[in-house]
Design an enzyme around this catalytic site. Structure first.
Site, PDB file in Angstrom:
ATOM      1  N   GLU A  77      24.237  43.056 -18.810  1.00 28.09           N
ATOM      2  CA  GLU A  77      24.964  43.190 -17.280  1.00 28.09           C
ATOM      3  C   GLU A  77      25.053  44.944 -17.843  1.00 28.09           C
ATOM      4  O   GLU A  77      25.397  45.602 -18.696  1.00 28.09           O
ATOM      5  CB  GLU A  77      26.436  42.986 -16.765  1.00 28.09           C
ATOM      6  CG  GLU A  77      25.892  41.274 -16.513  1.00 28.09           C
ATOM      7  CD  GLU A  77      26.339  40.226 -15.906  1.00 28.09           C
ATOM      8  OE1 GLU A  77      26.374  40.148 -15.115  1.00 28.09           O
ATOM      9  OE2 GLU A  77      27.846  40.041 -16.966  1.00 28.09           O
ATOM     10  N   HIS A 129      33.976  45.451  -7.476  1.00 23.43           N
ATOM     11  CA  HIS A 129      33.224  44.828  -8.062  1.00 23.43           C
ATOM     12  C   HIS A 129      32.389  45.901  -7.423  1.00 23.43           C
ATOM     13  O   HIS A 129      32.122  46.066  -5.755  1.00 23.43           O
ATOM     14  CB  HIS A 129      32.046  43.102  -7.794  1.00 23.43           C
ATOM     15  CG  HIS A 129      31.004  42.978  -8.532  1.00 23.43           C
ATOM     16  ND1 HIS A 129      29.998  43.739  -8.451  1.00 23.43           N
ATOM     17  CD2 HIS A 129      31.071  42.531  -9.607  1.00 23.43           C
ATOM     18  CE1 HIS A 129      29.642  42.931  -9.138  1.00 23.43           C
ATOM     19  NE2 HIS A 129      29.812  41.864 -10.212  1.00 23.43           N
ATOM     20  N   ARG A 179      37.337  46.382 -17.682  1.00 22.79           N
ATOM     21  CA  ARG A 179      36.961  45.612 -18.053  1.00 22.79           C
ATOM     22  C   ARG A 179      35.376  45.727 -17.770  1.00 22.79           C
ATOM     23  O   ARG A 179      34.528  45.689 -16.820  1.00 22.79           O
ATOM     24  CB  ARG A 179      38.051  44.307 -17.450  1.00 22.79           C
ATOM     25  CG  ARG A 179      36.528  43.115 -17.879  1.00 22.79           C
ATOM     26  CD  ARG A 179      36.950  41.683 -17.499  1.00 22.79           C
ATOM     27  NE  ARG A 179      36.573  41.996 -15.601  1.00 22.79           N
ATOM     28  CZ  ARG A 179      35.301  41.385 -14.885  1.00 22.79           C
ATOM     29  NH1 ARG A 179      34.749  40.988 -16.243  1.00 22.79           N
ATOM     30  NH2 ARG A 179      34.956  41.056 -14.353  1.00 22.79           N
TER      31      ARG A 179
END
Ligand code: FAD
Ligand code: SIN
Length: 535
Positions: free
Chosen positions: A120, A242, A384
């Site tokens: 990712e 996101h 994050r």
């Protein structure tokens, strides 16, 4: 009535963080209560897709995971916390397997069976342990099963915490936590639940925005409860968007996992041209703040509704094996991802800031802990990295349990607590006010405090927050509490904390981007934003 229920430890939240802690404590003959304001599966944990980051790959190392986390965090991660978390990756995965979680495996050429690892954004190696594209569901269901069968754990669904209770209103001289007032939403009764230790595991606050990948529970309740009780709150300006939420009028908020980009998914414009390579050498696998901002810019610049994520060049069998949930969900909207690109837009996803804690998950109030997304431990800094959140839930559940077990023998039972007083309130005659204010709040947070901010937009948003706060306070003091009202009352505080943190940061860093200060301030070391009640 003095108090209706009395526990050693009251855990508010039944997601990955709360249930892990409950299971770790319950084996020591401790009476644990776990609350969820809706069903036990209500939190974000159940919806997690990509997986949990941990070093398993032969070419990978703890040092590399630490470095990637620090890079994504844009100068604001706490190195001690990052090291502590990352070094516990493998033991956390082993613990989950012992609880019954089954992760996706693969067979090597030599016939060895090992964990399959996803890749990712921001990770320089494959290191995401997962259960196909529904990791959260596998974790959540196993933990719930283990908790349900444990004699020392009592689970309460549809119990929404109204307010934390401290000794401040009793004869005790020092301030410590002693329980919570809790609305049983099925019986419409406020109970008093007393406990020697209380743990906030209430998840994030992304529902403060109009578009979010999060479930209904993510209204930042724990952050607002802790703030009202007197805890410091940190780094709320770093709300993570996101990059890829499915764009379809009837899809609600369905995430298209970053693992799709990890397996070669390309972001393209409506004419089919890629654009991420022009923004960052890591292209689609740059950290989320960079990808989400690039998409936002293309959408605004070109006046288009969405961009597209294309994985259709992969064999259909590969797509079905790796992304069965995403395949099925998109097909419901006539999008066959094995043949066509997926329309996507960014949406609010993760709260990097929260209740300030130390490395044992302790907050500013004695015997009150915070774990999981509600907490600001210093792991994520200004942004994050993908799949570090579930890892944080597990590691800090462990840290909190260690400290609670050590301290519990010396913590006295709570003193007498006054029952909740409803004698001065009546049933609301205008529920529509709550619905209207909910909608207004989430619209202006999206428009003014979203991916790109300015001083003027923040000021506008704050003026509206001040008006709403007054209206909601009046409502709260005159009418019987309902779940919607409690959430709205918490959300408006969360909005205020986000705006105040954003206003204090006179630079762009990580997830906080403002046109008025488009660069990072290099004249001084990076600072966390810390808000203290009554300041
Ligand atoms: P949650 O799982 O959100 O649980 C919160 C709990 O608190 C719920 O039980 C809720 O009912 C309860 N609660 C809240 N307020 C109250 C109240 N007032 N009274 C009583 N109970 C209350 N992270 C990763 O690391 N990897 C991933 O692949 C990943 N994918 C994700 C995909 C999606 C769609 C989403 C939304 C998030 C994803 N994340 C991922 C983030 C991660 O899932 C969350 O950060 C994490 O699960 C949070 O766990 P938690 O236990 O802190 O809170
Ligand atoms: C995803 O699967 O893209 C979500 C991962 C995360 O939020 O950590």
């Amino acid at each position: 009535m003095v108090y209706s229920q009395n526990y050693d430890v009251l855990i508010i939240g039944s997601g990955g963080a709360g249930l892990s802690l409950a299971l770790k404590l319950a084996n020591y003959s401790i009476r644990v209560a776990v609350l969820s304001k809706f069903a036990l599966t209500a939190g974000s944990t159940y919806y997690a897709q990509g997986g949990i980051s941990a070093v398993f790959g032969a070419a990978d190392s703890i040092e590399s995971h630490i470095k990637d986390t620090l890079d994504a965090g844009a100068g604001l991660c706490n190195l001690e916390i990052v090291t502590l978390t990352v070094t516990h990756g493998k033991t956390s995965i082993d613990w989950l397997r012992k609880q019954g979680v089954i992760f996706t495996e693969e067979q090597t050429l030599s016939g060895e069976i090992r964990l399959h690892l996803n890749k990712e954004g921001g990770h320089s190696h494959r290191r995401i342990v997962h259960t196909a594209d529904a990791t959260g569901k596998a974790v959540s269901l196993s933990l719930i099963e283990r908790a349900l069968e444990h004699p020392n754990i009592e689970l309460f669904e549809h119990h929404n915490v109204v307010e934390l209770i401290t000794t401040q209103n009793t004869k005790a001289t020092e301030k410590r936590i002693i329980g919570a007032y809790v609305l049983d939403t099925q019986k419409q009764q406020v109970k008093t639940m007393a406990a020697r230790v209380v743990v906030l595991a209430t998840g994030g606050a992304s529902k403060v925005y109009l578009y979010s990948t999060n479930p209904q529970s993510a209204t930042g309740d724990g952050i607002a409860l802790a703030w009202r009780a007197g805890c410091r709150i940190s780094n709320m300006e770093f709300m993570q968007f996101h990059p890829t939420c499915l764009y379809h009028p009837h899809a609600g908020s369905f995430l298209i996992s970053e693992a799709v980009r990890g397996e070669g998914g390309k972001l393209i414009l409506p004419d089919g041209s890629p654009f991420m390579h022009k923004v960052d050498p890591r292209a689609e696998l740059a950290p989320r703040d960079i990808v989400a901002r690039a998409i936002d810019l293309e959408i605004k610049k070109r006046g288009i509704d969405c961009v597209y994520l294309d994985i259709s060049h992969k064999p259909k069998q590969f797509i079905l094996e790796h992304f069965p949930t995403i395949y099925r969900q998109c097909l419901k909207f006539d999008i066959d991802i094995s043949k066509q690109p997926i329309p996507v837009v960014p949406a609010a996803h993760y709260t990097c800031g929260g209740v300030l804690t130390d490395s044992y998950a302790r907050t500013d109030i004695e015997n009150l802990y915070a774990i999981g997304e509600v907490a600001c431990t210093g792991l994520h800094g200004a942004n994050r990295m993908a799949s570090n959140s579930l890892l944080e839930c597990l590691v800090f559940a462990d840290r909190a349990s260690e400290n609670i077990l050590l301290k519990l023998p010396d913590i006295p039972r709570p003193p007498e607590i006054r029952a909740w007083d409803e004698s001065q309130v009546s049933d609301s005659d205008e529920e529509v006010v709550v619905a209207h204010n909910w909608s207004e709040l989430r619209h202006f947070m999206w428009d003014y405090v979203g991916i790109v901010r300015t001083d003027k937009r923040l000021h506008r948003a704050m003026s509206r927050v001040e008006l709403l706060k007054k209206e909601i306070a009046e409502y709260y003091y005159h009418f019987r509490v309902t779940s919607d009202l409690l959430e709205l009352r918490n959300l408006v505080i969360v909005a205020e904390l986000i705006i105040r943190c954003a206003q204090q940061r006179k630079e762009s860093r990580g997830l906080h981007y403002t046109l008025d200060y488009p660069d990072a301030d290099t004249t001084k070391p990076p600072q966390n934003t810390i808000l203290t009640p009554d300041s």
